[in-house]
Design an enzyme around this catalytic site. Sequence first.
Site, PDB file in Angstrom:
ATOM      1  N   ARG A  15       2.503  -8.535  -3.852  1.00 53.62           N
ATOM      2  CA  ARG A  15       2.795  -8.855  -5.259  1.00 53.62           C
ATOM      3  C   ARG A  15       4.283  -9.022  -5.561  1.00 53.62           C
ATOM      4  NH1 ARG A  15      -0.661  -4.118  -7.752  1.00 53.62           N
ATOM      5  NH2 ARG A  15      -0.498  -3.401  -5.606  1.00 53.62           N
ATOM      6  N   GLU A 153     -11.057   6.594  -3.932  1.00 50.80           N
ATOM      7  CA  GLU A 153     -10.259   5.411  -4.265  1.00 50.80           C
ATOM      8  C   GLU A 153     -10.891   4.658  -5.432  1.00 50.80           C
ATOM      9  OE1 GLU A 153      -7.161   4.556  -2.802  1.00 50.80           O
ATOM     10  OE2 GLU A 153      -7.598   6.637  -2.362  1.00 50.80           O
TER      11      GLU A 153
HETATM   12  C1  UD1 Z   1      -2.824   4.845  -1.869  1.00 52.24           C
HETATM   13  C2  UD1 Z   1      -3.837   5.971  -1.861  1.00 52.24           C
HETATM   14  C3  UD1 Z   1      -4.269   6.249  -3.287  1.00 52.24           C
HETATM   15  C4  UD1 Z   1      -3.051   6.606  -4.117  1.00 52.24           C
HETATM   16  C5  UD1 Z   1      -1.998   5.497  -4.028  1.00 52.24           C
HETATM   17  C6  UD1 Z   1      -0.716   5.957  -4.692  1.00 52.24           C
HETATM   18  C7  UD1 Z   1      -5.080   5.745   0.220  1.00 52.24           C
HETATM   19  C8  UD1 Z   1      -6.321   5.318   0.864  1.00 52.24           C
HETATM   20  N1  UD1 Z   1      -4.988   5.592  -1.095  1.00 52.24           N
HETATM   21  O1  UD1 Z   1      -3.494   3.690  -2.339  1.00 52.24           O
HETATM   22  O2  UD1 Z   1      -5.199   7.322  -3.315  1.00 52.24           O
HETATM   23  O3  UD1 Z   1      -3.440   6.809  -5.463  1.00 52.24           O
HETATM   24  O4  UD1 Z   1      -1.684   5.205  -2.664  1.00 52.24           O
HETATM   25  O5  UD1 Z   1       0.195   4.926  -4.782  1.00 52.24           O
HETATM   26  O6  UD1 Z   1      -4.213   6.246   0.894  1.00 52.24           O
HETATM   27  N2  UD1 Z   1       0.647   1.358   4.303  1.00 52.24           N
HETATM   28  C9  UD1 Z   1       0.931   1.223   5.636  1.00 52.24           C
HETATM   29  N3  UD1 Z   1      -0.046   0.752   6.464  1.00 52.24           N
HETATM   30  C10 UD1 Z   1      -1.300   0.456   6.027  1.00 52.24           C
HETATM   31  C11 UD1 Z   1      -1.562   0.595   4.660  1.00 52.24           C
HETATM   32  C12 UD1 Z   1      -0.575   1.063   3.821  1.00 52.24           C
HETATM   33  O7  UD1 Z   1       2.029   1.495   6.088  1.00 52.24           O
HETATM   34  O8  UD1 Z   1      -2.110   0.057   6.848  1.00 52.24           O
HETATM   35  C13 UD1 Z   1       1.701   1.844   3.421  1.00 52.24           C
HETATM   36  C14 UD1 Z   1       2.113   0.827   2.382  1.00 52.24           C
HETATM   37  O9  UD1 Z   1       3.205   0.046   2.840  1.00 52.24           O
HETATM   38  C15 UD1 Z   1       2.493   1.721   1.223  1.00 52.24           C
HETATM   39  C16 UD1 Z   1       1.641   2.957   1.385  1.00 52.24           C
HETATM   40  O10 UD1 Z   1       1.190   2.949   2.717  1.00 52.24           O
HETATM   41  O11 UD1 Z   1       3.865   2.110   1.303  1.00 52.24           O
HETATM   42  C17 UD1 Z   1       0.443   2.975   0.413  1.00 52.24           C
HETATM   43  O12 UD1 Z   1      -0.374   1.873   0.713  1.00 52.24           O
HETATM   44  P1  UD1 Z   1      -1.141   1.039  -0.400  1.00 52.24           P
HETATM   45  O13 UD1 Z   1      -1.908  -0.026   0.223  1.00 52.24           O
HETATM   46  O14 UD1 Z   1      -0.230   0.715  -1.504  1.00 52.24           O
HETATM   47  O15 UD1 Z   1      -2.196   2.158  -0.896  1.00 52.24           O
HETATM   48  P2  UD1 Z   1      -2.898   2.179  -2.287  1.00 52.24           P
HETATM   49  O16 UD1 Z   1      -4.055   1.273  -2.279  1.00 52.24           O
HETATM   50  O17 UD1 Z   1      -1.913   2.017  -3.363  1.00 52.24           O
END
Ligand code: UD1
Length: 453
Positions: A15, A153
Site C-alpha cells: 500500500r 485474525e
Molecule cells: C499482524 C498480526 C495481527 C496484528 C497486526 C498488528 C499475525 C498473523 N497477525 O497482522 O494479529 O493485529 O500484525 O499490526 O501475525 N512479515 C514478514 N514476513 C511475512 C509476513 C509478515 O516479515 O511473511 C512482517 C511484515 O513485514 C510486517 C509484520 O511482519 O512488518 C506484520 O505483518 P503483516 O502482514 O502486516 O501482519 P498483519 O496482517 O498486519
Amino acid sequence: MRFSLVVLAAGEGKRMKSEKSKVVFRVSGKEMVNRVIDEACKAGVDKACVVVGHKAEMVMEAVGDRASFVTQSEQLGTGHAVMQAREFIAENENVMILAGDTPLITADTLKKAMEAHAENKNACTVLTACLDNPFGYGRIIRDEAGNVARIVEQKDANDEEKAVCEINSGMYCFDSAMLLKALDMLTNNNAQGEYYLTDTLEIIKQADGKVGAFTVPDAVEISGVNDRLQLAEAEKVMRRRINTRHALNGVTIIDIDATYIEDDVVIGQDSVIYPGTTLEKGSVIGKGVVIGQNCRIVNSAVGDGSDVYYSTMVDSTVGEGCHVGPYAYLRPKSTVGNNCKVGDFVELKNATLGDGTKASHLTYIGDATVGAGVNFGCGTVIVNYDGKSKFRTVIGDNAFIGCNSNLVSPVKVNDNAYIAAGSTITDEVPEGALAIARSRQVIKSDWKDKRSK
Ligand code: UD1
Ligand code: MG
C-alpha cells in the site's frame, strides 16, 4: 532477565506504492525499522536480528550494524518469518518480537512490557491496545477468567470476535525455548494460508506456558504505517513529541506543528525557532539563538546568541553572536568564528572565517581561509575553480576586500592589506599594501556629440 530482539521486516508493504521497502521510510528523519530497533535497545535488549525479504538489501543498508539479519525468501506469514531466526532466538533466554513498521513505539513502553513479562513469569506477553475501530487487527480473545486464550485474525474472526475491541499490536515477549517449541507445531490452516505467529499463543498455553497481556497506555504507540497517509500521521505524532520535549526544555517553538526537528538535535535554553524550519540530524543549536523562518540546518552547529534567518547550513559551524542570512548558504565544511556576519546571498563552501569577519552581501567564499576582522565588500568572488581543479585562497587578519573583487585562487592576501574595488587579484598582496588591479578610467570628452556626427 535477558532479551534479544527480532524485527519482522520481510513484507512487501504494497500500500505504500513504492520502489522502496516500507520499513526504510523515515519518520522525523529516521527509518521506521531503525526507530523500532533503537527504542528496543534503549529498553534494554542485548542484540537485534532483522528478518528481511522484500528489498532485503535496502533494509540491510539502512539498518547497518545495529542488527544481524536472516532472510525469509518467501513471505509465508509472521510465524514463518520468526522461524527464520530460530538460531538467533535460541541464543538468549527471552525474545521480544516487533514489526518494522511501528515507528511510534517507545523504549519506556517496551521496558515496562519486558518487566511485566518477567514479573508474571509469562512464557508469552502480548502487547495489546483497545481501539475504537479495531478493524484489520487480530483480536485478543479472553476466557471467562479474563486470561488471554488466543488471538484471532480479522479474516478468520466470527461476528462475536470481530466485536472485540482489544487488539494484538503485533509486539510480544516470549520465553525463547517455549516459542521455539511452538513454532515447530505451527500450521497454515487458516483463511490466509499463512503461518501465523499469533497461533503460538494457544500452543504455548496447551503446553502449560503462561500467556499474559500488557496493555499499552497510549494506543498511538502501536499504530502501524501501511500507506503514505499513515506515514504522514506518524510523522505528525513524532514531530509533536520531539517539539514538546524542546518546548518543555525552555526552547520557544512558535508553531509546534510546523517546525521539523529530528531526534538527536540539541537546542539550548531561550532559543527561538520560527515556523517552516527544519533542524536535521547532528545539529547543535546554542543558547539564546534565533532560528528564523524556513531555515534548513543539517548536521551543523550555531553558537550562543547567534541568529539565522531564511538560510541553509550543511555540515557547517557558526560561532557565537553571529548574524546569518537572510538567504545565506553555508555549504559543507564552512566554519565561521564568533561575531561574524554572513549576510544576504552570501555562499560559503569549505571556508573558514575568523572572528569578527563580515561578508554582508552577494559574495562567494569557496575554498578559502580567512582571518579575523576581514571585511568583504559586496560582490566579492573567490575564483576557486579553473574548470579542472579547485584552489585555495588565504586572506590575513583585518584585510579589506573592496566591492566587486575577484580573488583568483591560489592567491594570498596578507594581514591589513587592502584590495581596491573592482580588482581581479592574481598575485600575492603584501601585508598592509593596497592592490589595485583594474584598468584606469579613461574620459573621452564630448563623446556623444562626436559620435552622432
Ligand atoms: C499482524 C498480526 C495481527 C496484528 C497486526 C498488528 C499475525 C498473523 N497477525 O497482522 O494479529 O493485529 O500484525 O499490526 O501475525 N512479515 C514478514 N514476513 C511475512 C509476513 C509478515 O516479515 O511473511 C512482517 C511484515 O513485514 C510486517 C509484520 O511482519 O512488518 C506484520 O505483518 P503483516 O502482514 O502486516 O501482519 P498483519 O496482517 O498486519
Ligand atoms: Mg500489518
